[in-house]
Structure formats: structure tokens, C-alpha cells
Design a protein around this motif. Structure first.
Motif, mmCIF file in Angstrom:
data_model
loop_
_atom_site.group_PDB
_atom_site.id
_atom_site.type_symbol
_atom_site.label_atom_id
_atom_site.label_comp_id
_atom_site.label_asym_id
_atom_site.label_seq_id
_atom_site.Cartn_x
_atom_site.Cartn_y
_atom_site.Cartn_z
ATOM 1 N N VAL A 1 0.646 -1.019 0.001
ATOM 2 C CA VAL A 1 0.145 0.409 0.268
ATOM 3 C C VAL A 1 0.981 1.234 0.033
ATOM 4 O O VAL A 1 1.685 1.356 0.665
ATOM 5 C CB VAL A 1 -0.937 0.125 1.182
ATOM 6 N N ARG A 2 0.568 1.964 -1.332
ATOM 7 C CA ARG A 2 1.200 3.453 -1.201
ATOM 8 C C ARG A 2 0.331 4.577 -0.821
ATOM 9 O O ARG A 2 1.232 4.988 -0.209
ATOM 10 C CB ARG A 2 1.892 3.746 -2.484
ATOM 11 N N GLN A 3 -0.666 4.492 -0.746
ATOM 12 C CA GLN A 3 -1.007 5.466 -0.320
ATOM 13 C C GLN A 3 -3.147 5.285 -0.384
ATOM 14 O O GLN A 3 -3.557 4.226 -0.653
ATOM 15 C CB GLN A 3 -1.355 6.630 -1.291
ATOM 16 N N TRP A 4 -3.240 5.709 1.032
ATOM 17 C CA TRP A 4 -4.546 5.450 1.809
ATOM 18 C C TRP A 4 -5.382 6.320 1.521
ATOM 19 O O TRP A 4 -4.961 7.029 2.901
ATOM 20 C CB TRP A 4 -4.806 4.615 2.584
ATOM 21 N N ILE A 5 -5.985 7.371 1.066
ATOM 22 C CA ILE A 5 -6.549 7.985 1.337
ATOM 23 C C ILE A 5 -8.469 7.879 1.544
ATOM 24 O O ILE A 5 -9.369 7.372 0.997
ATOM 25 C CB ILE A 5 -7.128 9.404 0.415
ATOM 26 N N LEU B 1 -3.795 2.208 11.074
ATOM 27 C CA LEU B 1 -3.505 1.468 9.255
ATOM 28 C C LEU B 1 -1.898 1.153 9.419
ATOM 29 O O LEU B 1 -1.447 0.051 9.096
ATOM 30 C CB LEU B 1 -3.129 2.267 8.322
ATOM 31 N N THR B 2 -1.433 1.868 9.601
ATOM 32 C CA THR B 2 0.382 1.735 10.358
ATOM 33 C C THR B 2 0.620 -0.263 10.967
ATOM 34 O O THR B 2 1.311 -0.714 10.392
ATOM 35 C CB THR B 2 1.112 2.494 10.508
ATOM 36 N N GLN B 3 -0.757 0.492 12.478
ATOM 37 C CA GLN B 3 -0.074 -1.109 12.728
ATOM 38 C C GLN B 3 -0.666 -1.913 12.081
ATOM 39 O O GLN B 3 -0.066 -2.882 12.452
ATOM 40 C CB GLN B 3 -0.841 -0.985 14.605
ATOM 41 N N ILE B 4 -1.120 -2.299 11.646
ATOM 42 C CA ILE B 4 -1.883 -3.797 10.827
ATOM 43 C C ILE B 4 -0.850 -3.556 9.860
ATOM 44 O O ILE B 4 -0.121 -4.615 9.584
ATOM 45 C CB ILE B 4 -3.388 -3.105 10.252
ATOM 46 N N LEU B 5 -0.581 -2.945 8.623
ATOM 47 C CA LEU B 5 0.249 -2.997 7.563
ATOM 48 C C LEU B 5 1.999 -3.389 8.250
ATOM 49 O O LEU B 5 3.052 -4.106 7.439
ATOM 50 C CB LEU B 5 0.512 -1.754 6.122
ATOM 51 N N GLY B 6 2.128 -2.751 9.293
ATOM 52 C CA GLY B 6 3.021 -2.408 9.496
ATOM 53 C C GLY B 6 4.794 -2.391 9.083
ATOM 54 O O GLY B 6 5.797 -2.151 9.132
ATOM 55 N N GLU C 1 5.438 2.409 7.911
ATOM 56 C CA GLU C 1 5.000 3.739 8.115
ATOM 57 C C GLU C 1 4.764 4.303 6.529
ATOM 58 O O GLU C 1 4.155 5.428 6.573
ATOM 59 C CB GLU C 1 5.924 4.513 9.111
ATOM 60 N N ASP C 2 5.714 4.268 5.764
ATOM 61 C CA ASP C 2 5.394 4.665 4.665
ATOM 62 C C ASP C 2 4.477 4.983 3.228
ATOM 63 O O ASP C 2 4.269 4.507 2.420
ATOM 64 C CB ASP C 2 6.801 4.354 3.338
ATOM 65 N N VAL C 3 2.949 4.882 4.134
ATOM 66 C CA VAL C 3 1.776 4.942 3.153
ATOM 67 C C VAL C 3 1.756 6.518 3.957
ATOM 68 O O VAL C 3 1.605 7.603 4.379
ATOM 69 C CB VAL C 3 0.921 4.289 4.492
ATOM 70 N N GLY C 4 1.240 7.425 2.600
ATOM 71 C CA GLY C 4 0.517 8.339 2.763
ATOM 72 C C GLY C 4 -0.832 8.005 2.968
ATOM 73 O O GLY C 4 -2.247 7.893 2.216
#
Ligand SMILES: NC(=O)c1ccc[n+]([C@@H]2O[C@H](COP(=O)([O-])OP(=O)(O)OC[C@H]3O[C@@H](n4cnc5c(N)ncnc54)[C@H](O)[C@@H]3O)[C@@H](O)[C@H]2O)c1
Length: 392
Positions: A238-242, A272-277, A279-282
Motif C-alpha cells: 500500500v502506497r497511499q490510503w485517502i 493503518l500502520t499498525q496493521i500493515l507493519g 510507515e511509508d504510507v500516505g
């Protein structure tokens, strides 16, 4: 028949009136028992029955509100129930009025201050008059600005001093939580208003009462914490989640206040970051109050998620989701679940923060470490808790 009291601060709000109306319609057999985890069928029993929770028919409702209107008038105003449903709601429920918000009263000296003494008195009067065995408070008041740090939030002794002085650092949501502990009632915080400060958690432990929160996981975050694990399972990056929300109901109007809006966005952005593991997600969450022309969408929130991600060979892809949420209906099922399962927590003598209820909240409060936001892990943990006595 044993009875459980479900007391809701915010009794005249969209969620609490929907909860009260639907419980009444279920008692009369007019609607089915959908949207509640407690009614999920496992073999020939429901999860509620496996846990030993009270049936919906055993719930008695009541509560407080800042607006003095009958529950029937408030229900009509929010327009969540359809007209045929509203017409079938019992006249007794429609006539009910919330207790008023309790204000400082210099005449009334009490070890925990006059506001909390009056709330405790409301709870005990309800217990006697309605003949209920257990009481669960589910806080459904408006979202308010986040309080600033205060020594009253650290120790029980400084908390008590602030309460005695009816100090405004003890926010309304906190007052109800303190009254719950002092009357041996369970407390769930459905709002994003922070209540779970160390002194109040310690008070709940001292009084052997369970405590759960905060901010009900109803629409967009439910979807997010269900979909995000899918990206992880297939190692799609995942790169970006708006996430965009617009709502036109009274909750939306309260969220138009910038500090309240920030309280809510903080609560929605945690998972989100907790689930994906990574942090570089917008990740961007916005909430806008957009009054509907002629109120045509009523209580329905529009939640739109645009997710951009990369797959095999760095191939860019995107997913667009539009959730047309009936917010108070999604919330109502959880409020009833909390009332039923927290009665079990009271019976099991569970005290302080209860991590098994993470499934129900956007910002799960846990006694130690960081909460798990993954919906599937949360559901497995919760069902294990439900079955713990049944398996012995
Ligand atoms: N609807 C959802 O899906 C959802 C999801 C998660 C959290 N929440 C939160 O739940 C809360 C309630 O939502 P709603 O849609 O019912 O809002 P609402 O605005 O319809 O109802 C809130 C009620 O609280 C009352 N109130 C304000 N201060 C009070 C006080 N001190 N004591 C007692 N009552 C008081 C208001 O008069 C109002 O009737 C909000 O904080 C909201 O952010 C809602």
C-alpha cells in the motif's frame, strides 16, 4: 426474569434513540436481530448465549441528555427509523425523557462532588425503580475537544479533589465513567472523547468494574481494518490510503468544531500502520460536515476510500470504495453488544480496561502495550474470551 440496565449519556442522540427504538421493536417481534455479534449463531446457540449474556428482551434503557425532548420527538428528529418502524415503537418509550445534564450544586456536598453525586443518584434510583440487577453505561454524548494534561488524571486522590471542586477538567464523559465505577456499573466509551486516563482506570480497578473504549468502530474504520489485512496477506504494497467522509447529521455538526474534528481524526487514523507493519504510507483522513439539502440523506454518512498500491512487477493499481453507511444503525448493534457482553464482564468480576472489546472500537484501550487493530485477530480474540467459561 433478570434485568440489565443500559444507561446512555446522550440518550436523546441519534445512536441512543436508535438503540432504544430497535430494542423496543425487537421486544415486540417487529424486526429481526441483525447487526449484533451477540446474535451470531454458533451451532444451536448464539455468542451471547454461550457467554451467558442477558437477552435483548432483558434490557431496560435510560439516560441523560443536554436537550430536554421526549425520546419519541428526538427519534423523529434524527429520522433513522423508517416511518413504519417509528409508528410501531411503544408509546411508553416515546414519552420517556432523559435526565438532565447534572450541574454543580453548591448546596450538595459530597465526597465526589455534586455533579457525580447526582449522576450516582440517578443510577441508583433507576436500579431500584426498574428492578435491574446489573447496569452498563455506554457513553454516547457529542464529541468534544480533547482535554489538556492535568494532575487529576494521574492519581485517584487528585481525581477526587478535582471532582469535589466540580473542576471542569473532569469532562462530562469522565463524570459518567467515575459515577459508573462508584455505583459498581460497567462503562463503555462509544465516543472519541478521551476518558481512559490512569486515575479513572485505577478507580474502575478499585471498584471491580470493567471499562472499555474508545470510539465505536462502525463504518469506514470497520472496512479499513477488514481490508488492510488482505493487502498484507497477499503482500500487496500500500502506497497511499485517502479516506474521505461527509456527513450531515447532528454528530457531523458537532464535528464541524475544529478541536472536536481533530479528536475524531486522531482516533480514525491510528490503525493503518499498525496493521500493515510499515510507515511509508500516505494516509490522510478528512471529515466534513455537509448539511444535506432537505435532510435527504438523514443519518447516512458517505465514506469514500481511495487506496493506491503496487503488486507483482511494481505494477501500480488502485481500489475505490464507497460505503453509504447508516451510521446509527451500525453503531446501535455495537452498543447493544457492549451492554450484553459487559454484563458478563461484571459477572466474571473483570475490572479495569478490557482488551477483548478491541473489536468494537477505533482506538482500543488496552492495559499494556499497543492494541491490535486487525479485525480478524480482534474477532478471534473476542470469541476466545466469549467461550472461555464454556470450554471449561
Ligand atoms: N454514529 C456512529 O457511527 C459513531 C461511531 C463512532 C463514534 N460515534 C460517537 O458517538 C457519539 C454519539 O453520536 P450520535 O450520532 O448519537 O450524536 P448526536 O449528536 O446525535 O447525540 C449526542 C447527544 O449527546 C448529548 N449531550 C451532549 N452533552 C451531553 C452531556 N454532558 N450529557 C449528556 N448528553 C449530552 C447531545 O445533546 C446529543 O443529544 C458521538 O461522540 C460520535 O462521535 C458515533
Amino acid at each position: 426474569m433478570t434485568k440489565t440496565g443500559l444507561l446512555m449519556p446522550g440518550f436523546g442522540g441519534a445512536i441512543a434513540t436508535t438503540v432504544s427504538g430497535v430494542i423496543d421493536l425487537i421486544k415486540q417481534g417487529h424486526v429481526k436481530k441483525y447487526g449484533m455479534i451477540s446474535e451470531k449463531q454458533i451451532d444451536d446457540r448464539t455468542l451471547g448465549q454461550i457467554a451467558g449474556a442477558p437477552e435483548i428482551e432483558e434490557l431496560e434503557v435510560g439516560g441523560w441528555d443536554a436537550v430536554d425532548a421526549t425520546i419519541g420527538d428526538a427519534m423523529k428528529l434524527h429520522g433513522v427509523l423508517e416511518e413504519w418502524q417509528y409508528n410501531l415503537v411503544s408509546p411508553n418509550l416515546k414519552r420517556l425523557r432523559p435526565w438532565p445534564v447534572r450541574c454543580p450544586d453548591l448546596e450538595k456536598k459530597s465526597p465526589w462532588g455534586s455533579c457525580i453525586a447526582q449522576i450516582c443518584n440517578d443510577i441508583e434510583t433507576f436500579r431500584k425503580e426498574r428492578g435491574v440487577d446489573s447496569i452498563v453505561l455506554v457513553n454516547c454524548i457529542s464529541t468534544m475537544p480533547k482535554p489538556t494534561p492535568n494532575p487529576a488524571y494521574e492519581s485517584i486522590s487528585s481525581l477526587q479533589v478535582a471532582c469535589q471542586q466540580d473542576d471542569p477538567c473532569i469532562t462530562p464523559s469522565m463524570q459518567y465513567a467515575i459515577a459508573a465505577a462508584l455505583t459498581g456499573s460497567a462503562y463503555a466509551n462509544f465516543t472519541p472523547n478521551p476518558v481512559e486516563v490512569p486515575s479513572i482506570v485505577k478507580l474502575a480497578q478499585q471498584h471491580n468494574t470493567p471499562f472499555a473504549g474508545h470510539d465505536g468502530k462502525t463504518g469506514q474504520t470497520l472496512l479499513k481494518t477488514g481490508i488492510a489485512p488482505m493487502f498484507n496477506i497477499r503482500n500487496l504494497r500500500v502506497r497511499q490510503w485517502i479516506s474521505y467522509n461527509h456527513l450531515g447529521n447532528r454528530d457531523g455538526a458537532a464535528l464541524a468544531e475544529p478541536n472536536a474534528n481533530q479528536t475524531k481524526i486522531t482516533s480514525k487514523a491510528n490503525c493503518l500502520t499498525q496493521i500493515l507493519g510499515y510507515e511509508d504510507v500516505g494516509h490522510k483522513v478528512t471529515i466534513d460536515y455537509v448539511p444535506h439539502p432537505d435532510g435527504e440523506l438523514g443519518d447516512r454518512k458517505q465514506a469514500i476510500d481511495h487506496i493506491r498500491f503496487k503488486g507483482f512487477g511494481d505494477t501500480p493499481m488502485s481500489l475505490l470504495l464507497h460505503f453509504d453507511c447508516q451510521d446509527s444503525s451500525l453503531a446501535g448493534g455495537i452498543v447493544v453488544d457492549l451492554a450484553r457482553f459487559m454484563t458478563v464482564s461484571l459477572a466474571r468480576k473483570e475490572s479495569g480496561l478490557q482488551p477483548q472489546y478491541g473489536l468494537f472500537f477505533k482506538s482500543p484501550q488496552v492495559p499494556n502495550g499497543e492494541p491490535d487493530h486487525d479485525l480478524f485477530n480482534q474477532a478471534a480474540y473476542f470469541e476466545a474470551w466469549v467461550c472461555q467459561d464454556a470450554n471449561q
